[in-house]
Design an enzyme around this catalytic site. Sequence first.
Site, short mmCIF file in Angstrom:
data_model
loop_
_atom_site.label_atom_id
_atom_site.label_comp_id
_atom_site.label_asym_id
_atom_site.label_seq_id
_atom_site.Cartn_x
_atom_site.Cartn_y
_atom_site.Cartn_z
N LYS A 1 34.25 36.09 35.84
CA LYS A 1 33.57 37.21 35.33
C LYS A 1 32.16 37.27 35.49
O LYS A 1 31.62 36.25 35.54
CB LYS A 1 33.78 37.60 34.01
CG LYS A 1 33.39 38.61 33.41
CD LYS A 1 33.44 38.75 31.85
CE LYS A 1 32.77 39.86 31.33
NZ LYS A 1 32.86 39.66 29.80
N LYS B 1 32.05 32.43 33.51
CA LYS B 1 31.51 33.77 33.12
C LYS B 1 29.92 33.63 33.27
O LYS B 1 29.05 32.67 32.72
CB LYS B 1 31.62 34.13 31.60
CG LYS B 1 31.01 35.39 31.13
CD LYS B 1 31.34 35.78 29.48
CE LYS B 1 30.72 36.91 29.20
NZ LYS B 1 31.08 37.24 27.87
C1 PBG Z 1 31.61 39.72 24.91
C2 PBG Z 1 31.85 40.32 26.11
C3 PBG Z 1 31.04 40.93 26.95
C4 PBG Z 1 31.89 41.39 28.00
C5 PBG Z 1 33.32 40.94 27.69
N1 PBG Z 1 33.35 40.10 26.44
C6 PBG Z 1 29.75 41.03 27.24
C7 PBG Z 1 28.57 40.22 27.24
O1 PBG Z 1 29.08 38.66 27.62
O2 PBG Z 1 27.60 40.44 27.00
C8 PBG Z 1 31.50 42.02 29.36
C9 PBG Z 1 32.48 43.32 29.48
C10 PBG Z 1 32.18 44.34 30.51
O3 PBG Z 1 30.99 44.17 30.90
O4 PBG Z 1 32.69 45.05 30.92
N2 PBG Z 1 30.93 38.34 25.11
#
Ligand code: PBG
Length: 328
Positions: A251, A198
């Site tokens: 992601k 991520k």
């Molecule tokens: C929580 C999380 C996030 C997303 C999914 N889980 C945001 C982040 O890490 O700030 C992003 C999902 C999206 O942008 O569609 N940690």
Amino acid sequence: MNERRNITHRPRRLRASEPLRRMVRETTLAPDDFIYPLFVAHGEGLRRPIPSMPGVFHFSVDTLLRECEEALADGVPSVLLFGLPEGKDARGSEAYADDGIVQRAVRALKRELPGLLVVTDVCLCEYTSHGHCGVVEGGQVLNDPSLDLLARTAVSHAAAGADVVAPSDMMDARVGAIRQALDVEGFENVALMSYAAKYASAFYGPFRDAAGSAPAFGDRRSYQMDPGNRREALKEVQLDIEEGADLVMVKPALPYLDIVRDVREMTDLPVAAYNVSGEYAMVKAAAQNGWIDERRAVLELLTGIRRAGADIILTYHAREAARWLREG
Ligand code: PBG
């Protein structure tokens, strides 16, 4: 102009008609591969639009049930839940409360729609007053003290009936901590999908508005990955596999298709890719301006994510894409 040449290879032959193109298509899309992310909040009768994500809403549990029923009818088999808590505090206590919003939503969904596959996002950032994904002390996001809270969150989702828990926090060793806690509590059959690679991405912007989870200070670069790194992604994925992840995710999706391909080649586990909020918002904005053909653009980008190697796509386009696919 009736000139004919002796050309041996004519790739255009296989593009001559729609049935032929369909027959030789190497990558196909199916709603079975979609996970539909949804936001659930306290209250009743709620269906509040999220301005930066046209077509996405905050639902209360009752309206969420309806939305999920319709998603199932469209052929989307699975949802991913994010919660908007009543209140926030330093340790994000609603994240792991038995009567927290996600726990309530999961119970209702499993009761009313037992055929729906329910995945829950396991993180603290929507629930903490500082908006970070772990415990904060002295301006630092602490790793090890966060693990216990994340594990409690995952166990509470499993106790409510979640089929799959999906930790998105990026703390080190959280997959192992969550797996162990689930097993100890008797949830050895609950699957774990890790947000393994991520990245610290600008494309989460609309989501943070939607989930109210923007960090109050600093950013997430001390735990989410640097966009320039590729080998490190493989290391993160490898660690999560060793710690017991059943599915691994990359992601965001579109700026990281090379990573999706790399992960596909390094593991036989199912690979998921998250087509995130900013990717969705860009398409919607361009489509609303009449600058792109939305249907073609969405089906093309989802096909690209699959072609890169993803088995599963998490996407806010899930319902509309499923309908378009059915229309053929
Ligand atoms: C929580 C999380 C996030 C997303 C999914 N889980 C945001 C982040 O890490 O700030 C992003 C999902 C999206 O942008 O569609 N940690």
